[in-house]
Design an enzyme around this catalytic site. Structure first.
Site, PDB file in Angstrom:
ATOM      1  N   LYS A  25       0.812  -1.223   0.000  1.00 28.56           N
ATOM      2  CA  LYS A  25       0.000   0.000   0.000  1.00 28.56           C
ATOM      3  C   LYS A  25       0.846   1.274   0.000  1.00 28.56           C
ATOM      4  O   LYS A  25       0.435   2.297  -0.519  1.00 28.56           O
ATOM      5  CB  LYS A  25      -0.961  -0.002   1.185  1.00 28.56           C
TER       6      LYS A  25
ATOM      7  N   SER B 171       1.566  -9.862  -0.741  1.00 29.72           N
ATOM      8  CA  SER B 171       1.199  -8.439  -0.681  1.00 29.72           C
ATOM      9  C   SER B 171       1.511  -7.780   0.652  1.00 29.72           C
ATOM     10  O   SER B 171       1.741  -6.580   0.724  1.00 29.72           O
ATOM     11  CB  SER B 171      -0.279  -8.261  -1.021  1.00 29.72           C
TER      12      SER B 171
ATOM     13  N   GLU C  78      -9.385   7.390   3.284  1.00 30.89           N
ATOM     14  CA  GLU C  78     -10.328   6.509   3.967  1.00 30.89           C
ATOM     15  C   GLU C  78      -9.554   5.278   4.379  1.00 30.89           C
ATOM     16  O   GLU C  78      -8.533   4.951   3.770  1.00 30.89           O
ATOM     17  CB  GLU C  78     -11.455   6.106   3.021  1.00 30.89           C
TER      18      GLU C  78
HETATM   19  C1  LIG Z   1      -5.242  -3.829   1.443  1.00 31.90           C
HETATM   20  C2  LIG Z   1      -4.520  -5.103   1.200  1.00 31.90           C
HETATM   21  C3  LIG Z   1      -4.885  -5.973   0.151  1.00 31.90           C
HETATM   22  C4  LIG Z   1      -6.060  -5.750  -0.740  1.00 31.90           C
HETATM   23  O1  LIG Z   1      -6.039  -4.608  -1.520  1.00 31.90           O
HETATM   24  P1  LIG Z   1      -5.727  -4.626  -3.073  1.00 31.90           P
HETATM   25  O2  LIG Z   1      -6.026  -3.238  -3.512  1.00 31.90           O
HETATM   26  O3  LIG Z   1      -6.619  -5.634  -3.723  1.00 31.90           O
HETATM   27  O4  LIG Z   1      -4.311  -4.991  -3.237  1.00 31.90           O
HETATM   28  C5  LIG Z   1      -4.128  -7.126  -0.031  1.00 31.90           C
HETATM   29  N1  LIG Z   1      -3.091  -7.416   0.769  1.00 31.90           N
HETATM   30  C6  LIG Z   1      -2.717  -6.615   1.775  1.00 31.90           C
HETATM   31  C7  LIG Z   1      -1.563  -7.005   2.625  1.00 31.90           C
HETATM   32  C8  LIG Z   1      -3.415  -5.435   2.028  1.00 31.90           C
HETATM   33  O5  LIG Z   1      -3.037  -4.647   3.055  1.00 31.90           O
END
Ligand SMILES: *Cc1c(COP(=O)(O)O)cnc(C)c1O
Length: 411
Positions: free
Chosen positions: A101, A390, A123
């Site tokens: 993010k 992610s 948000e």
């Molecule tokens: C917020 C988040 C997501 C989901 O958001 P995307 O916009 O689909 O990437 C996925 N993994 C993590 C670790 C997150 O913090």
């Protein structure tokens, strides 16, 4: 090794079009009062793209502050356990603040500075995007206010405190279900009122044009690095890319540079919650219909009266009733496939990867890992899979305790 494996062939991809649409999806479904702000943002962003000063600053901060490039890691024990293709993890969990993010938050806050804005709003649902934005705002010395549903503030007290430590003001939202979708409405309302000095940092590839484009571009670095790193290690392209899909930013970030390579399969994994048939999930492509939410036309979980239905996922980051419009288009075109993993499958993968690799994944990322557990055993040993890790799972340990008793689990 052909040159094409090093250079992306996605260049000729024509979306979004001049109206901000991805085929039938996307657009700008906002009140007239927001149109000038979106126009201003689009112009500033277009200028920043070719501004060497902006790009150099972004590159330097990505390297020295975020910690990019993040590693591409061969998960040997996970690979051996699954008995099929070789599995690599793209380590976004090692980026500053523990997830992808920050890539978007940093890019947008830098853009806001360039636009001369003094104030940042955002948000947040679980608090991850709020923390990333508060971090970037602190770094660049801008005032930051984060809207968060009261219910979410209750559930995520640690992240509320984190944002406050970083100097942000967290404003509770008491309307609707007092969760993420209500916080987005409130942030949009604030933006309409204060657009002169304020930039709204939207957290994923959703919202009115140009947000899905801007966020995609700031996340594309994930796929660009992966392409280069895999070339260094394997001198070839991957066979399969996997990523979880909440709003869709980490997945499009990984996938985008490979869209032009027909031999690379891509699968996005949504949150199946308690099962797609239970109604308690966030699998927009299985249970959703076409609708507009938060400024974009896409798939939305809503009832026959157009009321947004409640969603459920063990992972807060996937628990959102709509999905980025570009994903709707790429699904329709057949370029990307979408599936879901349910809560239990994600929790199993969460434990499995912790034990086999010494990496506690975010519960969101665990959905992509869960799909790997199903798909990889059927693949050939000479094939390659890249999974977007992610985020890291430290934030989810409290949640996982409710479901798992350590020592009893059996990977
Ligand atoms: C917020 C988040 C997501 C989901 O958001 P995307 O916009 O689909 O990437 C996925 N993994 C993590 C670790 C997150 O913090």
């Amino acid at each position: 090794m052909e040159e094409s494996a090093i250079l992306s062939e996605t260049q000729s991809y024509p979306y979004p079009d001049v109206k901000g649409r991805y085929g039938a999806y996307g657009g700008k479904y906002v009140p007239e009062t927001l149109m000038p702000a979106l126009q201003e943002l689009e112009e500033a962003y277009t200028a920043a793209k070719t501004d060497p000063g902006f790009q150099q600053r972004l590159d330097a901060l990505r390297r020295d502050y975020v910690g990019r490039p993040t590693p591409l890691f061969l998960a040997e024990r996970f690979t051996e356990h699954l008995g099929g293709a070789r599995v690599y993890f793209k380590r976004e969990d090692l980026a500053h603040t523990g997830a992808h993010k920050i890539n978007n938050a940093l890019g947008q806050v830098l853009l806001a500075r360039k636009m001369g804005k003094e104030r940042i709003i955002a948000e947040t649902g679980a608090g991850q995007h709020g923390v990333a934005t508060a971090t970037a705002a602190a770094l660049l010395g801008l005032c930051c206010e984060v809207y968060m549903g009261e219910e979410d503030m209750e559930r995520q007290q640690l992240n509320v405190f984190r944002m406050e430590l970083l100097g942000a003001r967290v404003t509770p939202v008491k309307t609707g279900t007092r969760t993420l979708k209500d916080a987005i409405n409130e942030a949009l309302r604030d933006w309409v009122t204060n657009v002169g000095n304020t930039h709204y940092v939207l957290g994923t590839v959703h919202g009115p044009h140009p947000y899905p484009l801007i966020c995609r571009d700031f996340q594309r670095i994930i796929g660009e690095e992966t392409r280069r790193q895999l070339y260094e290690k394997e001198q070839r392209l991957p066979n399969l890319l996997l990523a979880c899909v909440g709003g869709g930013s980490n997945s499009i970030g990984l996938f985008f540079d490979f869209l032009g390579d027909a031999g690379v399969r891509m699968v996005g994994v949504e949150a199946g919650g308690l099962g797609v048939d239970s109604g308690k999930h966030a699998a927009r492509f299985s249970g959703g219909v076409l609708g507009s939410l938060h400024g974009a036309l896409s798939y939305v979980l809503q009832d026959v009266h157009g009321q947004i239905t409640g969603t459920h996922s063990v992972s807060a980051g996937l628990d959102y009733p709509s999905v980025g419009p570009e994903h709707a288009h790429l699904r329709e075109s057949g370029r990307i496939e979408y599936t879901s993993a349910d809560d239990q499958e994600a929790l199993d993968a969460f434990q499995l990867v912790a034990r086999l690799e010494g990496i506690i994944p975010a519960l969101e990322s665990a959905h992509a890992l869960a799909h790997a557990c199903k798909a990889v055993p059927d693949m050939g040993k000479d094939e390659i899979v890249v999974i977007n890790m992610s985020g890291r799972g430290d934030k989810d340990v409290q949640q996982a305790i409710k479901y798992i008793s350590p020592g009893e689990q059996s990977p």
